[in-house]
Design a protein around this motif. Structure first.
Motif, mmCIF file in Angstrom:
data_model
loop_
_atom_site.group_PDB
_atom_site.id
_atom_site.type_symbol
_atom_site.label_atom_id
_atom_site.label_comp_id
_atom_site.label_asym_id
_atom_site.label_seq_id
_atom_site.Cartn_x
_atom_site.Cartn_y
_atom_site.Cartn_z
ATOM 1 N N THR A 20 15.265 -53.464 33.954
ATOM 2 C CA THR A 20 14.306 -54.420 34.745
ATOM 3 C C THR A 20 14.807 -55.853 35.147
ATOM 4 N N ASN A 21 14.669 -56.875 36.782
ATOM 5 C CA ASN A 21 14.975 -57.671 36.817
ATOM 6 C C ASN A 21 14.574 -58.878 36.191
ATOM 7 N N ALA A 22 16.086 -59.146 36.108
ATOM 8 C CA ALA A 22 16.231 -60.822 35.218
ATOM 9 C C ALA A 22 15.834 -61.667 35.655
ATOM 10 N N VAL A 23 14.763 -62.008 36.901
ATOM 11 C CA VAL A 23 13.912 -62.600 37.197
ATOM 12 C C VAL A 23 12.216 -62.592 36.132
ATOM 13 N N ASN A 61 12.878 -50.907 37.131
ATOM 14 C CA ASN A 61 12.208 -51.643 38.603
ATOM 15 C C ASN A 61 13.665 -52.423 38.311
ATOM 16 N N ILE A 62 14.073 -52.178 39.403
ATOM 17 C CA ILE A 62 14.953 -52.768 40.863
ATOM 18 C C ILE A 62 15.460 -53.975 41.834
ATOM 19 N N GLY A 63 14.504 -54.610 40.895
ATOM 20 C CA GLY A 63 14.076 -55.615 41.399
ATOM 21 C C GLY A 63 16.160 -56.927 41.937
ATOM 22 N N THR A 64 16.743 -56.828 40.018
ATOM 23 C CA THR A 64 18.001 -57.331 40.562
ATOM 24 C C THR A 64 18.944 -56.344 40.010
ATOM 25 N N LEU A 65 19.283 -55.188 41.347
ATOM 26 C CA LEU A 65 19.702 -54.533 41.396
ATOM 27 C C LEU A 65 21.678 -54.432 41.221
ATOM 28 N N HIS A 66 21.811 -53.906 40.622
ATOM 29 C CA HIS A 66 23.986 -53.700 40.553
ATOM 30 C C HIS A 66 24.284 -52.622 39.837
ATOM 31 N N GLU A 67 25.225 -52.273 40.186
ATOM 32 C CA GLU A 67 26.101 -50.852 40.048
ATOM 33 C C GLU A 67 25.591 -50.070 38.622
ATOM 34 N N ASP A 68 26.473 -50.969 37.522
ATOM 35 C CA ASP A 68 25.520 -51.170 36.494
ATOM 36 C C ASP A 68 24.643 -50.226 35.636
ATOM 37 N N GLN A 69 23.882 -51.067 36.507
ATOM 38 C CA GLN A 69 22.203 -50.977 36.281
ATOM 39 C C GLN A 69 21.732 -49.629 36.992
ATOM 40 N N VAL A 70 21.964 -48.972 37.838
ATOM 41 C CA VAL A 70 22.310 -48.183 38.799
ATOM 42 C C VAL A 70 21.756 -47.143 37.876
#
Length: 251
Positions: A20-23, A61-70
């Protein structure tokens, strides 16, 4: 119905893996604990599949997305599909950038979600419809019932559209939840937490539509209860009252 569904979560305390996103990570973890589930959060693509196999549900949850997370989401989602646990996808801000939109499609091409949960703008974008958005929020006019039907049909999954009224479509059946409070829109991560709770509910036995509707209803009622707490002064004091209410009696 709501009592039985949520009591099952509280009895079984399903372990839910969040990518999920860091926020929102702390708020989500505390909210899920209050609701009755158990959170775990791992992001490294080297371990996400193993963590997913230890879990009873997966939230993407793609809220604070980056390539490694995808890549991590795809690894984890495939593992979840292999062992047959529920996957909830929250396409946060999908219409905002081409990268987010493309990432959602990459995930959906390789992972079959149990439910896709988002606001009207996010879900509409997934079915090539347009609803005005501002950042990650939906601000334009929409037809949530038509949107959830389109999402459910295109991706062969359940769909939940959040808003002033929540509208869901599970197994072709459309339903509406009218509980909730405007203060939910004034705190960060209210929708993200809802995705976590939906995953926990889907992880226990029962009819999927009943589980989703029970969760939406309890979530909204908790917000209503928090909003009338005598010590409430605004969004800041709403958050702890809301978490307390999530842990409270189910009506």
């Amino acid at each position: 119905m709501a009592v039985n569904m949520i009591e099952r979560v509280r009895e079984q305390r399903p372990l839910i893996h969040h990518i999920t996103n860091a926020v929102v990570m702390n708020f989500t973890a505390n909210g899920l604990l209050a609701f009755g589930g158990s959170p775990i959060m791992a992001n490294a693509k080297q371990e996400v599949a193993d963590v997913t196999r230890l879990s009873q549900g997966l939230l993407l949850n793609i809220g604070t997305l980056h390539e490694d997370q995808v890549k991590a989401m795809i690894h984890a989602g495939k593992a979840a599909n292999e062992i047959g646990i529920p996957v909830v996808l929250d396409p946060v801000g999908a219409p905002a950038t081409r990268y987010r939109s493309d990432a959602c499609q990459r995930i959906l091409q390789e992972v079959k979600p149990t439910v896709i949960k988002g606001n009207a703008g996010e879900l509409a974008h997934l079915v090539d419809q347009y609803v005005e958005t501002k950042g990650v929020d939906s601000t334009g006019e929409s037809d949530p019932e038509a949107i959830v039907r389109l999402v459910a049909e295109k991706y062969q999954t359940g769909a939940v559209c959040t808003g002033e009224k929540d509208v869901g479509c599970i197994d072709g059946e459309v339903f509406v939840n009218e509980t909730g409070h405007p203060l939910l829109a004034q705190i960060t991560g209210s929708g993200c937490l809802l995705g976590s709770l939906l995953t926990a509910s889907l992880a226990v036995e029962g009819n999927s539509k009943d589980k989703v509707l029970a969760t939406l209803s309890h979530y909204g009622r908790a917000a209503e209860q928090a909003a009338v707490h005598p010590d409430l002064e605004g969004p800041g004091t709403f958050i702890p009252r809301f978490v307390d209410a999530l842990a409270g009696r189910v009506e």
